[in-house]
Enzyme design. Sequence first.
Site, short mmCIF file in Angstrom:
data_model
loop_
_atom_site.label_atom_id
_atom_site.label_comp_id
_atom_site.label_asym_id
_atom_site.label_seq_id
_atom_site.Cartn_x
_atom_site.Cartn_y
_atom_site.Cartn_z
N HIS A 77 0.86 -1.19 0.00
CA HIS A 77 0.00 0.00 0.00
C HIS A 77 0.90 1.25 0.00
O HIS A 77 2.00 1.21 0.53
CB HIS A 77 -0.83 -0.08 1.29
CG HIS A 77 -1.90 0.95 1.45
ND1 HIS A 77 -1.65 2.23 1.85
CD2 HIS A 77 -3.26 0.86 1.29
CE1 HIS A 77 -2.81 2.91 1.95
NE2 HIS A 77 -3.79 2.09 1.60
N ASP A 92 3.10 -4.81 7.85
CA ASP A 92 1.89 -4.01 7.75
C ASP A 92 0.73 -5.01 7.83
O ASP A 92 0.44 -5.72 6.86
CB ASP A 92 1.90 -3.25 6.43
CG ASP A 92 0.55 -2.62 6.10
OD1 ASP A 92 -0.41 -2.80 6.88
OD2 ASP A 92 0.46 -1.95 5.06
N GLN A 125 -4.60 -5.42 6.95
CA GLN A 125 -5.66 -6.26 6.40
C GLN A 125 -5.81 -7.60 7.10
O GLN A 125 -6.73 -8.35 6.80
CB GLN A 125 -5.44 -6.49 4.89
CG GLN A 125 -5.60 -5.24 4.04
CD GLN A 125 -7.01 -4.66 4.10
OE1 GLN A 125 -7.97 -5.34 4.49
NE2 GLN A 125 -7.14 -3.41 3.72
N LYS A 174 -10.00 -1.21 10.89
CA LYS A 174 -10.10 -2.38 10.02
C LYS A 174 -10.25 -3.66 10.84
O LYS A 174 -10.13 -4.77 10.33
CB LYS A 174 -8.85 -2.47 9.14
CG LYS A 174 -8.77 -1.33 8.11
CD LYS A 174 -7.65 -1.56 7.12
CE LYS A 174 -7.18 -0.30 6.45
NZ LYS A 174 -8.05 0.18 5.38
N CYS A 226 -4.84 2.86 -3.46
CA CYS A 226 -3.54 3.28 -2.91
C CYS A 226 -2.42 2.31 -3.28
O CYS A 226 -1.52 2.05 -2.47
CB CYS A 226 -3.60 3.45 -1.40
SG CYS A 226 -4.68 4.77 -0.86
C1 LIG Z 1 -2.44 -2.91 3.55
C2 LIG Z 1 -2.74 -1.54 4.09
N1 LIG Z 1 -1.77 -0.83 4.66
C3 LIG Z 1 -1.99 0.39 5.18
C4 LIG Z 1 -3.23 0.98 5.13
C5 LIG Z 1 -3.43 2.33 5.72
O1 LIG Z 1 -4.24 2.26 6.84
P1 LIG Z 1 -4.74 3.60 7.57
O2 LIG Z 1 -5.37 4.43 6.49
O3 LIG Z 1 -5.72 3.12 8.58
O4 LIG Z 1 -3.55 4.26 8.16
C6 LIG Z 1 -4.28 0.28 4.54
C7 LIG Z 1 -5.62 0.90 4.45
O5 LIG Z 1 -6.27 0.87 3.44
C8 LIG Z 1 -4.03 -1.01 4.01
O6 LIG Z 1 -5.01 -1.71 3.44
#
Ligand SMILES: Cc1ncc(COP(=O)(O)O)c(C=O)c1O
Lengths: 144, 400
Positions: free
Chosen positions: B117, B194, B197, B220, B358
């Site tokens: 992401h 990270d 998900q 999430k 993203c």
């Molecule tokens: C794999 C992954 N990493 C990071 C993020 C970013 O999360 P946040 O917007 O809650 O900081 C997301 C959110 O869509 C994500 O799906």
Amino acid sequence: MVVTKEEVQALYKAHILPENNNPYHFEAKDNASTSLDAYNPMCGDKFQLHLNVKDDTFDTVHFHGFGCAISKASTSILLRKIEGISKVDAIALCEKFLKNLTEDNQVDEFDKELNTLIALKHFDGRIDCIKLPWEALLAHLMKG
Amino acid sequence: MLKNTKTYFPIFKKYPDLVYLDSAATTQRPKLVIDAINQFNSFENANIHRGVYDLSNSATKNFELAREKVAKYLGSTNPKTIAFTSGTTNSINIVASSFLRPRLNKDDNVVITLLDHHANFIPWQMLAKEKEAEFRVVPIDKNGNLDLTVLEKSLDQKTKFLSLNHISNSLGTTTDIGEIIALAHKKNIPVMIDAAQSIAYYDLDIHQLDYDFLAFSGHKMFGPFGIGVLYVAEKWMKNITPYNYGGGIIKDVTIEDTTFSDFPFNIEAGTPNISGVMGLSSAIDFIHKFDKKEMIQHISDLVNYCTDQLISIDKVKIIGNPENRSGIISFVVDGIHPHDVASFLNQDNIAVRAGMHCTQPLLAAMNTSATVRVSFSIYNERKEVDQLKNSLVELIKFWS
Ligand SMILES: Cc1ncc(COP(=O)(O)O)c(C=O)c1O
């Protein structure tokens, strides 16, 4: 105001899909006197507008790129409207169109095509698609 | 299959016809979590750490109990490994700026993967640029899988850090992070996961996986917006320096200088999102109502069923075909832009996401600039997949 599914389908069928399937001057003309991008980084829609300007008037105009049916139809309609008019008139048209698009109530009357685009602002979440080429062109023209 | 899980979520009471297929963007909130936040805001509200009166003492106690609960959720007995942040993005940026910035030198490299992401992409890219270090993005195969031998080759003596997601929010690829972490540790490379998900459904036990850093977001995992977690392994805790200065993170302040508390308190400057922490804590209680294997089974059944249904529609093409797919599917419809697809599905009360999710470099590698994404959680049902299919078939007919 939320439009019904039937209304949206009717608008698409009558105006958006034909414009999307047969866009006006949809062709990359890299040698045009001016080229600019209409790009929405939120969704990835990106069109290049290729504009030939003669004596401060839009002569032939083309566009190319990738985007949804609404942004493509909106760009196609925009190009048809500005061909043959002066830059000053194009600025006035963009401003008037965007004003009617973004304010709650439509105050000015336009032709059928522009009215259709303005009606689609009630199609939730898609106003940015309609705005895309108009804002890009206006920003470009205001730069001088 | 899990049964009647919708009843936990007030939103489905209000909109019984809502087909919510966007849980990868944010999960719906159960009543338990909403009530916990309301309870705090209504009857327990006080700032923490600074008061000596009952309400403040009790808020402080519950805040620190939540830290303990989060640590336990990851299998850690040390609550000091847990910092509260505003979300995954914030947690990753903290590690980039507080941990890696002082350790990264010219000609070193930082490794991430094409599946990542933007939140786990740009912070490392920018830091590498600043330090004139190399930013290495491990490619994927045409199905959207990471090739571990390719990844292993990307790690060398100059690699100072590896960061990757457990589950791709775009393609749904689930990566074997345990094996990758072991690979990197053999070369003494610290690894950040990270887990945005996966945190709600997967067991991310620190003793089994041995990650150095872990990031996730409350929203999430059935919790509220604006709260997230950064886990830091004990051996790195002293290497995390403050990135944001202010009250609550200090040992001693004089006009000449300031000394700081240790992690995690040194990165929690200012008043934290206390009600968010209460919500996160109760989101963990909510998850504990379920067996994780059953949750994964439920989602996996839906995703397999959905894949079969989508494949059966002419003109629909699924983007990526990962070996291990989580509850996420990206697809395109021939001749219809993803935005138009999403708008028409919305007319049938089906909530999906359209765009780049993203992950612009990833989609570019998959030769597409936007997709429609559906994602499943514990409240989804097979009949919602049928509705999705029917709507898509109707749309394709309408469009032609
Ligand atoms: C794999 C992954 N990493 C990071 C993020 C970013 O999360 P946040 O917007 O809650 O900081 C997301 C959110 O869509 C994500 O799906």
